[in-house]
Motif scaffolding. Structure first.
Motif, short mmCIF file in Angstrom:
data_model
loop_
_atom_site.label_atom_id
_atom_site.label_comp_id
_atom_site.label_asym_id
_atom_site.label_seq_id
_atom_site.Cartn_x
_atom_site.Cartn_y
_atom_site.Cartn_z
N ILE A 188 1.26 -1.55 0.02
CA ILE A 188 -0.06 0.01 0.60
C ILE A 188 0.94 0.97 0.14
CG2 ILE A 188 -1.72 1.63 0.64
CD1 ILE A 188 -2.48 -1.54 2.55
N ILE A 189 1.89 1.06 1.14
CA ILE A 189 2.76 1.97 0.83
C ILE A 189 3.59 2.16 -0.54
CG2 ILE A 189 4.52 3.54 2.01
CD1 ILE A 189 3.90 1.81 4.93
N ASP A 190 4.23 1.87 -1.21
CA ASP A 190 4.46 1.74 -2.18
C ASP A 190 3.74 2.15 -3.52
OD1 ASP A 190 7.22 1.01 -1.95
OD2 ASP A 190 6.87 -0.98 -1.78
N SER A 191 2.78 1.89 -3.93
CA SER A 191 1.54 2.12 -5.00
C SER A 191 1.10 3.70 -4.84
CB SER A 191 0.58 0.97 -4.30
OG SER A 191 -0.71 0.91 -3.28
N ASN A 192 1.48 3.97 -3.62
CA ASN A 192 0.56 5.47 -2.91
C ASN A 192 1.88 6.34 -2.93
OD1 ASN A 192 -2.03 4.95 -2.70
ND2 ASN A 192 -1.61 3.47 -1.22
N GLY A 193 3.24 5.61 -2.48
CA GLY A 193 4.25 7.16 -2.71
C GLY A 193 4.39 7.32 -0.92
N TRP A 194 3.31 6.89 -0.30
CA TRP A 194 3.50 7.49 1.02
C TRP A 194 4.93 7.49 1.39
CZ3 TRP A 194 -1.33 3.89 3.54
CH2 TRP A 194 -2.54 4.09 3.33
N PHE A 195 5.65 8.46 2.25
CA PHE A 195 6.49 8.50 3.50
C PHE A 195 7.32 9.26 2.61
CE2 PHE A 195 3.45 5.57 6.16
CZ PHE A 195 3.53 6.14 6.93
N GLY A 196 7.22 10.02 0.96
CA GLY A 196 8.64 9.85 0.47
C GLY A 196 9.34 8.89 -0.13
#
Length: 141
Positions: free
Chosen positions: A107-115
């Motif tokens: 989820i983090i990778d696919s949304n580009g979260w946390f820079g």
């Protein structure tokens, strides 16, 4: 290659720590164990920092305050691992932990979260996670 070795070492240490903490918590309690684990981890990290001296403390002011709370998650990680291992066993607990990690990183990778650099997730990634979930289901029965 070196990164993979560190990842493997980290995974092995998470498992060993979980088993050791689960055993300790039977004698003294889960939050007491989490406290001891965090304290010993802090002491070791501090000793390594003293000898290695590879960081720049003055740069800490540029780190977003939200990211500085990352270490506090360790207490919940330890508590959750101890409780899971005691209730469902090491293999199932660690397998489920890995699925949770992969799902959240997905989820983090696919949304580009946390820079982080945004990654497009394709069918093979979905199949990989589904296969891991199927593996845990098979382990459970």
């Amino acid at each position: 290659m070196r990164g993979s070795l560190f990842a493997f070492l980290g995974g092995a240490c998470i498992t060993l720590q979980g088993v050791a903490n689960s055993r300790i918590s039977r004698d003294i309690g889960t939050w007491q164990t989490a406290t001891i684990t965090q304290l010993t981890g802090f002491v070791l990290a501090l000793l390594i920092l003293i000898f290695v001296r590879d960081g720049k403390w003055q740069m800490v002011r540029q780190v977003k305050p939200l990211y500085l709370t990352g270490g506090a998650l360790g207490a919940f990680i330890i508590f959750s691992n101890i409780t899971a291992i005691q209730q469902i066993g090491v293999t199932l607990a660690i397998s489920t932990l890995l699925i949770a990690q992969l799902s959240l990183t997905f989820i983090i990778d696919s949304n580009g979260w946390f820079g982080v650099l945004k990654q497009k997730m394709r069918l093979p990634q979905f199949i990989g996670i589904a296969m891991m979930i199927a593996g845990v289901v098979i382990l459970r029965f």
